[in-house]
Design an enzyme around this catalytic site. Structure first.
Site, PDB file in Angstrom:
ATOM      1  N   ALA A  51       4.064   7.041  -1.606  1.00  0.00           N
ATOM      2  CA  ALA A  51       5.345   7.415  -2.209  1.00  0.00           C
ATOM      3  C   ALA A  51       5.119   8.257  -3.459  1.00  0.00           C
ATOM      4  CB  ALA A  51       6.154   6.165  -2.550  1.00  0.00           C
ATOM      5  N   THR A  77       0.811  -1.214   0.000  1.00  0.00           N
ATOM      6  CA  THR A  77       0.000   0.000   0.000  1.00  0.00           C
ATOM      7  C   THR A  77       0.846   1.267   0.000  1.00  0.00           C
ATOM      8  OG1 THR A  77      -1.878   1.043   1.116  1.00  0.00           O
ATOM      9  CG2 THR A  77      -0.162   0.137   2.533  1.00  0.00           C
ATOM     10  N   LYS A  78       2.116   1.147   0.370  1.00  0.00           N
ATOM     11  CA  LYS A  78       2.983   2.319   0.452  1.00  0.00           C
ATOM     12  C   LYS A  78       3.291   2.929  -0.914  1.00  0.00           C
ATOM     13  CE  LYS A  78       3.459   2.241   4.945  1.00  0.00           C
ATOM     14  NZ  LYS A  78       2.909   3.303   5.809  1.00  0.00           N
ATOM     15  N   ASP A  79       3.055   2.204  -1.990  1.00  0.00           N
ATOM     16  CA  ASP A  79       3.213   2.796  -3.325  1.00  0.00           C
ATOM     17  C   ASP A  79       2.370   4.054  -3.460  1.00  0.00           C
ATOM     18  OD1 ASP A  79       4.760   0.618  -3.908  1.00  0.00           O
ATOM     19  OD2 ASP A  79       3.529  -0.121  -5.551  1.00  0.00           O
TER      20      ASP A  79
END
Length: 345
Positions: free
Chosen positions: A49, A44-46
């Protein structure tokens, strides 16, 4: 041409949801897992970022030969490194020594410079990965510090993408959202959007045994006695991140390392979903929640599965690691033997 993109960043978001059929069979509600591992960076960090870096570009903070600096337990680092490759920036990351070697190898494979910092120190200790990242950013010319724990764009990324996706995928029928809390951005952004659509939706945060977030939500005070080492990466905190909007959270459920580990492996075995350690944590939280709250057949529960299990092969999916932690009994179904490896001699 359909399903063709200019670069890998076009694949971020619009992740699928899958109904859980076995692990949650004793819960009357319909339960869906939102598989964030379908992002190109496998977490989910995409979302944050890309959102934070593009916002910095729009403000003129990132230019040619800029350096992006961040604190990460792994997943945010992967995502930042991936975006930096496509955008042409250098990436410097500070991680804790709780981060497994395969994650560090992954970060290096994506061109990141990695600083490994002790995990079991206070957040304001100069050796902590928070302080190391701040120092590097201050000492590095032409750098931008992502600062995901205290960056409102972390919330905004999920408010603009994850929340609307869940609303649309459930046709507005979602009744409960469960998400693990590290920075708090996923839970806060998604929860903020869903509460605006329907204030009756329950937003449930998942905290780690060893973290201060649950007790802080309940009392408004930091209870240092809650803090002790734990193994689940990227979940829980010994500080209060401003990216966690406590007023959007109805309740926190605290889970421990052992049951979360068992549940992670059970999900792989029964649902064929190879999720990360927090996959087990968020599912364990639902099971604990259902023991004290009434869920009905009309409820639609969404669990955010943040990342992929490939990053935990030498940790939660390793028999050796499990034994080293003393995790030798499986949850309730006596599947110990299924998890063993037999050698033919």
């Amino acid at each position: 041409m359909s399903n063709v993109y200019d670069n890998i960043l076009g694949l971020i978001g619009n992740t699928p949801m899958v109904k859980l059929n076995t692990v949650t069979k004793d819960i009357p509600a319909t339960v869906y897992a939102k598989l964030e591992s379908y992002n190109p960076g496998h977490s989910t960090k995409d979302r944050i970022a890309l959102h934070i870096i593009e916002n910095a570009e729009q403000k003129g903070l990132l230019k040619e030969d800029s350096v992006v600096v961040e604190t990460t337990s792994g997943n945010t680092g992967f995502s930042i490194a991936m975006v930096c490759i496509i955008k042409g920036y250098k990436c410097i990351l500070a991680v804790s020594d709780k981060t497994k070697s395969e994650k560090i190898a992954y970060l290096k494979a994506l061109g990141a410079t990695v600083y490994i910092c002790p995990a079991n120190v206070a957040a304001d200790d100069p050796r902590s990965y928070y302080e190391v990242a701040k120092r590097i950013a201050s000492e590095t010319p032409n750098s931008v510090y992502i600062n995901q724990y205290f960056n409102e764009l972390n919330i905004d990324a999920h408010y603009q993408t994850t929340g609307p996706e869940i609303w649309e995928q459930t046709q507005g029928k979602v009744t409960h959202l469960f998400a693990c809390t590290g920075t708090g951005g996923t839970l806060s952004g998604s929860g903020k959007f869903l509460k605006e659509k329907n204030p009756d939706i329950k937003i449930i945060g998942v905290d780690a045994d060893g973290s201060i977030l649950k007790s802080y939500h309940e009392t408004g005070e930091i209870h240092k006695e809650d803090v002790h080492p734990y193994q689940i990466e990227g979940m829980g905190k010994n500080l209060i991140p401003s990216a966690l909007l406590f007023d959007k959270v109805d309740e926190f459920v605290r889970v421990n390392d052992e049951m979360s580990a068992y549940r992670t492996r059970e999900i792989a075995l029964k649902e064929a979903i190879m999720g990360g350690y927090t996959t087990g944590a968020v599912t364990q939280a639902l099971i604990q929640y259902a023991q004290s709250h009434e869920l009905t057949k009309d409820d639609i529960v969404v669990l955010i599965y943040p990342d992929h299990g490939s990053r935990y092969i030498t940790k939660v999916y390793s028999d050796k690691w499990m034994a080293e932690q003393g995790f030798v009994n499986n949850c309730v179904h006596n599947y110990d033997e299924v998890f063993k490896t037999e050698f033919i001699k």
